[in-house]
Design an enzyme around this catalytic site. Structure first.
Site, PDB file in Angstrom:
ATOM      1  CG  HIS A  30      46.845  41.213  39.269  1.00  0.00           C
ATOM      2  ND1 HIS A  30      45.896  40.485  38.577  1.00  0.00           N
ATOM      3  CD2 HIS A  30      47.352  42.087  38.371  1.00  0.00           C
ATOM      4  CE1 HIS A  30      45.841  40.925  37.322  1.00  0.00           C
ATOM      5  NE2 HIS A  30      46.718  41.895  37.187  1.00  0.00           N
ATOM      6  CD  GLU A  76      46.313  36.491  39.742  1.00  0.00           C
ATOM      7  OE1 GLU A  76      45.767  35.416  40.008  1.00  0.00           O
ATOM      8  OE2 GLU A  76      45.734  37.591  39.792  1.00  0.00           O
ATOM      9  CG  HIS A 132      37.523  37.397  38.585  1.00  0.00           C
ATOM     10  ND1 HIS A 132      38.562  38.296  38.508  1.00  0.00           N
ATOM     11  CD2 HIS A 132      36.398  38.135  38.579  1.00  0.00           C
ATOM     12  CE1 HIS A 132      38.078  39.527  38.437  1.00  0.00           C
ATOM     13  NE2 HIS A 132      36.766  39.452  38.474  1.00  0.00           N
TER      14      HIS A 132
END
Length: 237
Positions: free
Chosen positions: A43, A70, A190
């Site tokens: 990410h 991401e 997450h």
């Protein structure tokens, strides 16, 4: 079986803290795949405080499983994804100053923008996923964007589950059921961990992939990365 994608941002954070190349991000990506991970997630953020854009380029030749990038689809990020052509791009509406991702898309308000971005990625044969809160209206909205998958934002579940509230799974289960009815693939991520991943997986219909970084790397400090990956795979089987 639900695929495990290992987010290696924390390895880049550790590397950057000393300004050198230890630990080496590319070698770590090779190792997690060798130990059984079925994907690698990164990410990159605009300030490159952990994963750098060059890391994304360097990983192209070594990620032979699922490569998931991401990020917030700002022009620089879009260009990076079109250059590297990962297996999957996961769109996350994180602000520049966010410590970590903290909300899903409003798929209704941002429909036109998401349609435009997703269309560009799909023209380049890149699978798309969008980060969403466990809200049925947002799942319905996601369908209209043309995305291939959604990624359920699981922080609220993880927090409540740690307090003993197993009912926190219900909105996620409901959203996954609707997504499957709408022919949307379901990912999640997450704050998923060894403590909650089995319960989550067992209650989410058609869960295709989980992306786990912070907890997995932290657990590995005590138990070793190869061992921890095997523990996740066992819980997900």
């Amino acid at each position: 079986m639900t695929k495990l994608s290992v987010n290696i941002n924390k390895i880049a954070t550790l590397r950057n803290s000393r300004g050198g190349d230890v630990p080496n991000v590319v070698n770590f990506a090779k190792d997690v795949q060798r130990f059984g991970a079925e994907g690698v997630t990164i990410h990159p953020r605009p300030d490159e405080r952990h994963i750098r854009y060059q890391d994304a380029r360097d990983l192209v030749s070594v990620v032979h499983t699922e490569y998931n990038i991401e990020g917030n689809p700002i022009p620089k990020f879009i260009d990076l994804v079109l250059e590297t052509k990962p297996t999957q791009v996961t769109l996350v509406p994180d602000s520049v100053d966010a410590i970590t991702s903290n909300a899903g898309w409003d798929t209704i308000k941002h429909k036109d923008f998401l349609v435009e971005v997703i269309s560009e990625f799909k023209r380049n044969n890149i699978r798309t996923s969008i980060f969403v809160d466990p809200d049925l209206k947002q799942i319905e909205g996601a369908k209209h964007t043309g995305t291939d998958r959604i990624e359920l934002y699981t922080e609220a579940f993880a927090h409540e589950y740690s307090l003993g509230n197993e009912d926190a799974i219900k909105p996620y289960a409901d959203c996954a059921k609707l997504a499957n009815q709408l022919a949307l693939g379901v990912n999640a991520g997450h704050d998923l961990s060894l403590d909650n991943i089995k319960f989550f997986k067992n209650n989410i219909e058609g869960l295709l992939e989980v992306s786990i970084g912070h907890a997995l790397i932290s657990e590995s400090l005590y138990m070793g990365i190869e061992n921890v990956i095997q523990m996740y795979l066992h819980r997900l089987s």
